[in-house]
Each structure stands twice: as structure tokens, then as C-alpha cells.
Design a protein around this motif. Structure first.
Motif, short mmCIF file in Angstrom:
data_model
loop_
_atom_site.label_atom_id
_atom_site.label_comp_id
_atom_site.label_asym_id
_atom_site.label_seq_id
_atom_site.Cartn_x
_atom_site.Cartn_y
_atom_site.Cartn_z
N LEU A 234 0.86 -1.18 0.00
CA LEU A 234 0.00 0.00 0.00
C LEU A 234 0.90 1.23 0.00
O LEU A 234 1.75 1.39 0.90
N ASP A 235 0.75 2.09 -1.02
CA ASP A 235 1.65 3.24 -1.16
C ASP A 235 1.21 4.41 -0.28
O ASP A 235 1.10 5.54 -0.75
N LEU A 236 0.99 4.12 0.98
CA LEU A 236 0.71 5.12 2.00
C LEU A 236 1.68 4.92 3.15
O LEU A 236 2.04 3.78 3.47
N ASN A 247 -9.28 9.82 2.12
CA ASN A 247 -10.05 9.45 0.94
C ASN A 247 -9.94 7.96 0.63
O ASN A 247 -10.91 7.35 0.17
N ARG A 248 -8.79 7.40 0.89
CA ARG A 248 -8.57 6.00 0.51
C ARG A 248 -8.93 5.01 1.62
O ARG A 248 -9.32 3.88 1.34
N SER A 252 -8.41 9.12 9.84
CA SER A 252 -7.49 10.24 9.96
C SER A 252 -6.05 9.75 9.87
O SER A 252 -5.76 8.57 10.06
N LYS A 253 -5.16 10.70 9.60
CA LYS A 253 -3.75 10.34 9.53
C LYS A 253 -3.25 9.86 10.89
O LYS A 253 -2.45 8.92 10.97
N LYS A 254 -3.74 10.45 11.98
CA LYS A 254 -3.33 10.04 13.31
C LYS A 254 -3.75 8.59 13.57
O LYS A 254 -2.97 7.79 14.11
N THR A 255 -4.98 8.26 13.21
CA THR A 255 -5.46 6.89 13.39
C THR A 255 -4.66 5.92 12.53
O THR A 255 -4.30 4.82 12.96
N PHE A 256 -4.37 6.32 11.29
CA PHE A 256 -3.59 5.50 10.37
C PHE A 256 -2.21 5.20 10.94
O PHE A 256 -1.76 4.03 10.95
#
Length: 280
Positions: A234-236, A247-248, A252-256
Motif C-alpha cells: 500500500l503506497d501510504l 479518501n482512501r 485520519s492520519k493520526k489513526t492510520f
């Protein structure tokens, strides 16, 4: 005494034009076994100790070799059928004489060119090494030698409606349920697993995920499922744009970042500059 199907360290007793006659210096007696010149691979000296594998050649003579077979006595291997006929099947196990599988030891009919997970045993009636695809009778689930939480070696054995049957430490039968898979697996594959549960009837549930994975958050589980769906990459990553992450993945970024951190600590993923990868 020479044990068929095993490695032994023997002493070069005498040298002839045919090869080297080896003896076991730890046992009494005049028995020796021939290591033919073509199977020696290097010059040996009288009195030298050498590690060899013991088997019977095409003429059923006790023979030593410095070759390394793909399977040894009382162990498993995934071997290809070189020939199959009315007598049985013959497997490529890395030696000049093929390994025989009688029809009675086959599950269905073995086919030339196909590979099968087999167990090598010593036939008491013929005193010959042979192989069997009927693994059940060589496994023991009466005397369990593992405990819940143990990391174990697995052979992927056979697909069922519930999941895959596996061989644990070449000793016990277990089952990996379909919902435990986080990457593709194949019959004959060797991998690492973990004992999830030992039931009252001594049936063993196995997981391919490190114990404690169940404690990973639902968000981490969601990311893991997404990784499985897209082939393990996964390119994140933690420097990705927050809007793109949302979006994907709809988080949230924090949760990710928290979720992939948990997966990383469990050795389920690795984090690289270009994204995250499932560990193989």
C-alpha cells in the motif's frame, strides 16, 4: 550398525579401486559400507572421518553417499514424481535411485510431474526406504508436545472447507482456518505458525499471525485486509497527505499512523519510504 535414511559420521577403513569402505568406530564388528568413488566428491584418506548418508542403491546394496537428499528418515518433504506406473510412483529426492511410493501409500493416484507432500519411513517387511502421502498415520495428536502460544514450524498440507490442514513440527496435525490467512499459502509450503488453541479432543488450531494479533485495533485489521486485497503493498506511509489517507481508507492520519505502528510491532508489516508491505 548402519541406519538407513540417516546421516552418519564414519571412518575410512580401507581404500579400493571401487571407492572407500567405511566403518563405524563406535560399534564393534567388521561391518563396513561402500562409499563409491562417484559419490565421494573429493579424495579421502584412510583413517579420516566423513559424514555420509546411508541408503540402498538400485541393486539393493547398502551404500554411503556424500550427496544431500531432499528428505531423511521420519521427516517430510515436497517432492516431484519422476515416474508413475502399475507398481507405484517414484520421487526425485536428490539421489541416483528414486524414492518409491507404493499405491497403498498414495492419496488418489500420483501423476508424473506433480509434487506431493510425503513422509519417508522404513518398511519393516522389505527393509527399504519408502514414502507415503498418507501423513495421518505418522502424526501423533495423543501426546501433544506444544503449548498454546508456541511458535512452530509448519508444512501446509491439504485444503479443506474450513481452511488448511498443517503438519506441526513434523509431529502433530493442526488446522489453520480461512480467516487466519493474511497472505496466499500453498500445499507443500513451509512456514512459521503459532499455536492458537489446543482443544479437549487434542485438535490443534493454528494461526499464521503472531499471538496477540487479536488485540490489534479494528483500524489495523482494516488496513491488513486492504493490504491483502491489493497484493501486499500500500503506497501510504506516515508522511502521506492526510486528505489522501482519509479518501482512501476513511480514517485520519493520526489513526492510520497508530494502526500501522501496531501492525509493525507485531511484525505483520514493514514500513518503507514508498509505503507499507506485508511481511512474507
Amino acid at each position: 550398525m548402519f541406519n538407513l535414511g540417516t546421516y552418519q559420521t564414519l571412518n575410512v577403513a580401507r581404500i579400493t579401486e571401487y571407492g572407500y569402505f567405511l566403518q563405524n568406530t563406535s560399534t564393534r564388528g567388521d561391518d563396513d559400507v561402500l562409499l563409491p568413488n562417484k559419490l565421494a566428491f573429493r579424495d579421502l584418506q584412510e583413517g579420516e572421518n566423513v559424514r555420509v548418508f546411508i541408503y540402498k542403491d538400485g541393486e539393493e546394496r547398502l551404500t554411503a553417499t556424500m550427496q544431500d537428499p531432499k528428505i531423511t528418515l521420519n521427516s517430510l518433504a515436497f517432492l516431484e514424481v519422476k515416474d508413475a506406473n502399475l507398481h507405484g510412483a517414484y520421487l526425485d529426492w536428490g539421489l541416483d535411485k528414486d524414492l518409491f511410493v507404493p499405491h497403498r501409500e498414495q492419496v488418489g493416484s500420483m501423476r508424473e510431474g506433480q509434487s506431493y507432500l510425503v513422509y519417508m519411513y522404513l518398511d519393516d517387511k522389505t527393509d527399504r526406504l519408502a514414502a507415503s502421502a498418507k501423513l495421518d498415520k505418522f502424526l501423533d495428536n495423543e501426546n501433544i508436545t506444544v503449548e498454546e502460544g508456541d511458535e512452530v514450524d509448519l508444512w501446509i498440507w491439504d485444503k479443506t472447507d474450513l481452511g488448511y490442514k498443517v503438519v506441526i513440527n513434523e509431529t502433530h496435525e493442526g488446522l489453520v482456518y480461512h480467516n487466519e490467512f493474511y497472505h496466499d499459502i500453498y500445499t507443500g509450503e513451509q512456514t512459521t505458525g503459532y499455536i492458537k488453541q489446543i482443544r479437549e479432543d487434542n485438535k490443534i488450531d493454528v494461526t499464521l499471525r503472531p499471538i496477540g494479533y487479536e488485540k490489534v485495533s479494528p483500524n489495523a485489521d482494516f488496513i491488513l485486509q486492504r493490504l491483502q486485497q491489493v497484493g501486499g503493498f500500500l503506497d501510504l506511509h506516515d508522511k502521506s497527505d492526510p486528505e489522501e489517507i482519509h479518501n482512501r481508507l476513511e480514517m485520519s492520519k493520526k489513526t492510520f499512523k497508530k494502526a500501522i505502528g501496531r501492525l509493525y510491532k507485531k511484525n505483520i508489516i514493514r514500513i518503507e519510504d514508498d509505503g507499507i508491505y506485508l511481511e512474507e
